[in-house]
Design a protein around this motif. Sequence first.
Motif, mmCIF file in Angstrom:
data_model
loop_
_atom_site.group_PDB
_atom_site.id
_atom_site.type_symbol
_atom_site.label_atom_id
_atom_site.label_comp_id
_atom_site.label_asym_id
_atom_site.label_seq_id
_atom_site.Cartn_x
_atom_site.Cartn_y
_atom_site.Cartn_z
ATOM 1 N N ARG A 174 0.763 -1.252 0.026
ATOM 2 C CA ARG A 174 -0.018 0.023 0.069
ATOM 3 C C ARG A 174 0.951 1.192 -0.102
ATOM 4 O O ARG A 174 0.531 2.239 -0.717
ATOM 5 N N VAL A 175 2.007 1.198 0.702
ATOM 6 C CA VAL A 175 2.735 2.387 0.727
ATOM 7 C C VAL A 175 3.468 2.444 -0.406
ATOM 8 O O VAL A 175 3.662 3.555 -1.023
ATOM 9 N N ALA A 176 3.873 1.506 -1.200
ATOM 10 C CA ALA A 176 4.405 1.575 -2.657
ATOM 11 C C ALA A 176 3.659 2.127 -3.478
ATOM 12 O O ALA A 176 4.336 2.727 -4.426
ATOM 13 N N LEU A 177 2.450 2.140 -3.143
ATOM 14 C CA LEU A 177 1.463 2.540 -4.354
ATOM 15 C C LEU A 177 0.984 4.135 -4.285
ATOM 16 O O LEU A 177 0.399 4.632 -5.078
ATOM 17 N N ALA A 193 8.514 3.142 1.861
ATOM 18 C CA ALA A 193 8.505 1.742 1.658
ATOM 19 C C ALA A 193 9.644 1.092 1.772
ATOM 20 O O ALA A 193 9.745 -0.108 2.138
ATOM 21 N N ILE A 194 10.675 1.933 1.763
ATOM 22 C CA ILE A 194 12.059 1.007 2.140
ATOM 23 C C ILE A 194 12.658 1.623 3.422
ATOM 24 O O ILE A 194 13.846 1.644 3.472
ATOM 25 N N GLY A 195 11.792 2.151 4.215
ATOM 26 C CA GLY A 195 12.252 2.538 5.693
ATOM 27 C C GLY A 195 12.994 1.370 6.444
ATOM 28 O O GLY A 195 13.977 1.514 7.017
ATOM 29 N N HIS A 196 12.139 0.085 6.236
ATOM 30 C CA HIS A 196 12.656 -1.206 6.977
ATOM 31 C C HIS A 196 14.084 -1.529 6.273
ATOM 32 O O HIS A 196 15.277 -1.835 7.097
ATOM 33 N N LEU A 229 11.273 -5.576 -2.727
ATOM 34 C CA LEU A 229 11.471 -4.820 -1.633
ATOM 35 C C LEU A 229 12.049 -6.278 -0.560
ATOM 36 O O LEU A 229 12.691 -5.869 0.465
ATOM 37 N N ALA A 230 11.020 -7.024 -0.414
ATOM 38 C CA ALA A 230 11.337 -8.043 0.409
ATOM 39 C C ALA A 230 12.821 -8.800 0.266
ATOM 40 O O ALA A 230 13.451 -8.959 1.254
ATOM 41 N N VAL A 231 13.102 -9.076 -0.951
ATOM 42 C CA VAL A 231 14.375 -9.498 -1.087
ATOM 43 C C VAL A 231 15.449 -8.385 -0.567
ATOM 44 O O VAL A 231 16.538 -9.115 -0.131
#
Length: 715
Positions: A27-30, A42-45, A89-91
């Motif tokens: 949702r953040v990515a969109l 979205a890439i804060g983590h 993002l997960a990778v």
Amino acid sequence: MSAEATDPGAHARKRSRPRIDLRRLGRVALLGPVARDRLPDAIGHVAEAHRAHCPDADLTVLRRAYVLAESSHRGQMRKSGEPYITHPLAVTLILAELGAGTTTLTASLLHDTVEDTEVTLDQVREQFGDEVCYLVDGVTKLEKVDYGAAAEPETFRKMLVATGNDVRVMSIKLADRLHNMRTLGVMRPEKQARIAKVTRDVLIPLAERLGVQALKTELEDLVFAILHPEEYEDTRALITAAESGPDPLAEIAEGVRATLREAGITAEVLIRPRHFVSLHRVRSKRGELRGTDFGRLLVLVAEDADCYAVLGELHTCFTPVISEFKDFIAAPKFNLYQSLHTAVVGPEGAVAEVLIRTHRMHKVAEAGVVALGNPYAQDGSTAAQHDEPADGERADPTRPGWLSRLLQWQESATDPDTFWTTLRDDLAQDGEITVFGAEGGTLGLPAGASCVDAAYARYGEAAHGCIGARVNGRLATLGTVLTDGDTVQLLLAQDASSGPSPEWLDHARTPAARIAIAGWLEAHPDGVPGHPKSHPTPLRTPDRSADDSAPGTGGTGDRGAGVSVDVPGAPVRLAGCCTPVPPDDVIGFPVRGGAVTVHRRECAAVARMQALGRAAVGARWNDTGEWNGPADYRVTLVAESFGRPRLLADLTEAIAAADAAIVAATVEPPSEQRVRHTYTLQLPDAAGLPGLMRAMRDVPGVYDVSRAQQPAAAR
């Protein structure tokens, strides 16, 4: 329905690390682009995990990579219904948690753009540089429309070649496969099983060899859940039951902490739960699990010396299980792993396994080559260097010996099926040994490798002429299995026409050796004409029938047999490779000059010639198939050997034990430690010949026994 019911690996991941909500990331990515001076939420983590390992990292390039990836993948959805951008993002988050560098994370965010969007490699190179472009290209799949069924093996071949130049390629692929395995539940069962099998056969062994245990263990559990669901559920039930009660390791851990405090050793003592597959293996081995089997103690210290200090205290204050002690610090595993392993007996006889390592060792144990930072930095600040030692093994720990060997043999495996099968076989081999050359240098070989493997690893195709070896100073057959630390001297024939025997394939463990031997045998289906020493090995020799047989009589010393073949008037020769005698089942093959060579049907040369399309002809023994020649059978044999005391006495004893009489014997002067013995022997009947030749080959130091080039006169 619970998450664990739809995702069998959820329980395993819950035990090891917190999950990131990918739907929220989606949702953040969109939400679209962000201000140029702000990092996308979205890439804060990813940023948080990266800065934990690299506090001074410049995150600007990550922001640019994310913006390109998000805009390129916008509108694409995964089969799970999530926006596609959640996958890169997960990778990238997986790699950031392992301590990967900024360049690796940048390439990870972009790893599917060239494959699945309109972004080109030239664009990636222009915006992010050559390194990122190389990594993205390395993990980009080859198109099925171009390669068909060969697309998957050829993609792995391409990836391995790229990994040989930059190991970060495989780091990205492993993280990519881990996230795909985590979300595999949306696929059809048959596709889940296919992907799981490839993961088991190829990706997990690669993760093990690169030392990336954090990825390897979770991949193992996910594969376990798909391919062995019943065993997985049994193991999960055991773990759930154990977690509901007190942990027997807690009391032992507290005792260890107290012991180390009293000794003045600063250490962190943790309880490390076993993953599913590890626990399943323990249960399969012991039959019944103990309460302490569900985990191990992990002791982390600052320096190497502290590891041994901890070991000393534990073995002093607790009863050690000596058989469980292993020192992987003094002798690291081939995949960079270092730790001390031991086990101690706690209260009421409970046995606890203990791992002792430094914080640095722990990071490498978890992340392997990923934890080495940028191994290609030119400032000399990292552990990896580009100097090439004299023995050809790279000092660079990200290009270990096994990878160099893999890259060598894959060049010879031009057929995709051969490459794919050989790759799986190679990766299935456990462990690695180091052997030392008598002339200097070392060789890294897989466990179970023989002198044949050492010969091809050292000399390449020149090993076709290997005639024997000395292992730790003693003469040994080429089939001798080597152990870690052996010293090997390989002996090569001076005759350039020498070649391997088919039986070498039985002793070759490395793909490089097997491919080279098979290639030579295919090119020489009848051996090397005119050279009685064409196969100077401690094994049987291939067909030299065109040279060591007399036409019309069936070969050396075989007068009186008169074999018949389905080619009227053709001279008949008995093959020297398999020495057929009545009542052997035989088959013939036409050779140059119009003659027919007769082999035993089970002879290895028969299968080779049939595979090459050579036409066979019928052959049979005359009369009733019984030997109808003279009662005494005379034959001349040549024994090739290394010189040693009592060799002549041992050979004559072996001949006498086979009920053969020596009519004449000559021994040529030794040449380069090799001796040739020629015996004219008399046997009661022809059927005893193969057994006699085997008995002579079994004499220590003898590496070949063959028929004489010229036929012996028969009485």
